[in-house]
Design an enzyme around this catalytic site. Sequence first.
Site, PDB file in Angstrom:
ATOM      1  N   ASP A  82       1.066   4.067   1.493  1.00 16.74           N
ATOM      2  CA  ASP A  82       1.554   4.695   2.715  1.00 16.74           C
ATOM      3  C   ASP A  82       2.656   3.896   3.393  1.00 16.74           C
ATOM      4  O   ASP A  82       3.108   4.262   4.487  1.00 16.74           O
ATOM      5  CB  ASP A  82       0.396   4.940   3.698  1.00 16.74           C
ATOM      6  CG  ASP A  82      -0.348   3.666   4.071  1.00 16.74           C
ATOM      7  OD1 ASP A  82      -0.621   2.845   3.179  1.00 16.74           O
ATOM      8  OD2 ASP A  82      -0.657   3.477   5.269  1.00 16.74           O
ATOM      9  N   HIS A  83       3.126   2.835   2.729  1.00 15.46           N
ATOM     10  CA  HIS A  83       4.242   2.040   3.252  1.00 15.46           C
ATOM     11  C   HIS A  83       5.414   1.936   2.273  1.00 15.46           C
ATOM     12  O   HIS A  83       6.482   1.463   2.661  1.00 15.46           O
ATOM     13  CB  HIS A  83       3.758   0.632   3.611  1.00 15.46           C
ATOM     14  CG  HIS A  83       2.812   0.610   4.779  1.00 15.46           C
ATOM     15  ND1 HIS A  83       3.174   0.190   6.047  1.00 15.46           N
ATOM     16  CD2 HIS A  83       1.515   0.981   4.874  1.00 15.46           C
ATOM     17  CE1 HIS A  83       2.141   0.299   6.863  1.00 15.46           C
ATOM     18  NE2 HIS A  83       1.117   0.775   6.163  1.00 15.46           N
ATOM     19  N   HIS A  90       0.845  -1.178   0.000  1.00 13.53           N
ATOM     20  CA  HIS A  90       0.000   0.000   0.000  1.00 13.53           C
ATOM     21  C   HIS A  90       0.888   1.240   0.000  1.00 13.53           C
ATOM     22  O   HIS A  90       1.975   1.246   0.581  1.00 13.53           O
ATOM     23  CB  HIS A  90      -0.938   0.007   1.205  1.00 13.53           C
ATOM     24  CG  HIS A  90      -2.091  -0.953   1.047  1.00 13.53           C
ATOM     25  ND1 HIS A  90      -2.874  -1.357   2.102  1.00 13.53           N
ATOM     26  CD2 HIS A  90      -2.594  -1.574  -0.055  1.00 13.53           C
ATOM     27  CE1 HIS A  90      -3.813  -2.193   1.660  1.00 13.53           C
ATOM     28  NE2 HIS A  90      -3.661  -2.339   0.357  1.00 13.53           N
TER      29      HIS A  90
END
Length: 309
Positions: A63-64, A61
């Site tokens: 945000d990682h 994802h």
Amino acid sequence: MHVTFLGTSGAVPTSVRNPSAVMVRREGERFLFDAAEGTQRQMMRFGTGFAVSHVFLSHLHGDHVLGLPGLVQTWDFNDREEALSIHTPAGTRGRVEDLVSVTGATPSFPVRVHEVSAGDVALSRSDFEVRAFGTDHRTKSVGYALVEDDRKGRFDREKAEAELGIPPGPKYGKLHRGEAVELDDGRVVEPEQVVGPPRPGRRVVYTGDTRPTDSVVTAAEDADLLIHDATFAEDRRERAGQTGHTTARQAAEIGNRAGAKRLALTHVSTRYAGQSDRLEAEAREVFDGEAFLPDDGDELDIPFPDADE
């Protein structure tokens, strides 16, 4: 061992929290767990250094992982020569390779992408391993446990010299290595006579995003530090389950079951901006050890379990 929390926010950054990234420094090596957008700026801001040898991605994802292309480009600009190893859940290698090469440029240093599944040893060294374990998110995902080997027991020099009459010298080293020694008078001294039981190493566990799951309990058994998803407060438990996340209280329950000593709550939803004490309070009501919600830039030393003995 030293931990720096580079990003503690959930999917969206805030003015004070960056999305997910954790730096672990051990014996001169630096390991990066996830690399959200802005991670290299956080590394500069908090002085962690850039000499990262391994990046461990929990899932893909944005945000990682969106900080990875910028990091690779910066390393390239700085004439990096050392190979970089990126560990990613099985079935995602191609996407990581595309992410690294998104600008169309090929790094001047080797970038090696390794897929890992739950139960795999992602990195093996002479005295520790980084092991992948299963997590329960909405996509292919794993967590990682950095687990040190047991250390040698303490050598009882006073007993060796005063009680057994072993003169200081090479025989001490042999006994500490587990070898029996013969003295000048013919007596044989076994290692267990002067060496205590093995002493445990340290264990740091990073879950990435996950629902509560038994695999985390197993991976975090007696962990010195468990870094666990705590996206929501307890009144959003249903929402947490729907989105593949955990509440602060659930994270504390997992930590208790694992016997973890310290629990760091991360991946905090922006709905709790300025309310971190609420999540901490919910976790502390349950957790038997030390539960806390770190701010970006917070640092933590991980002592050996027997450091106070």
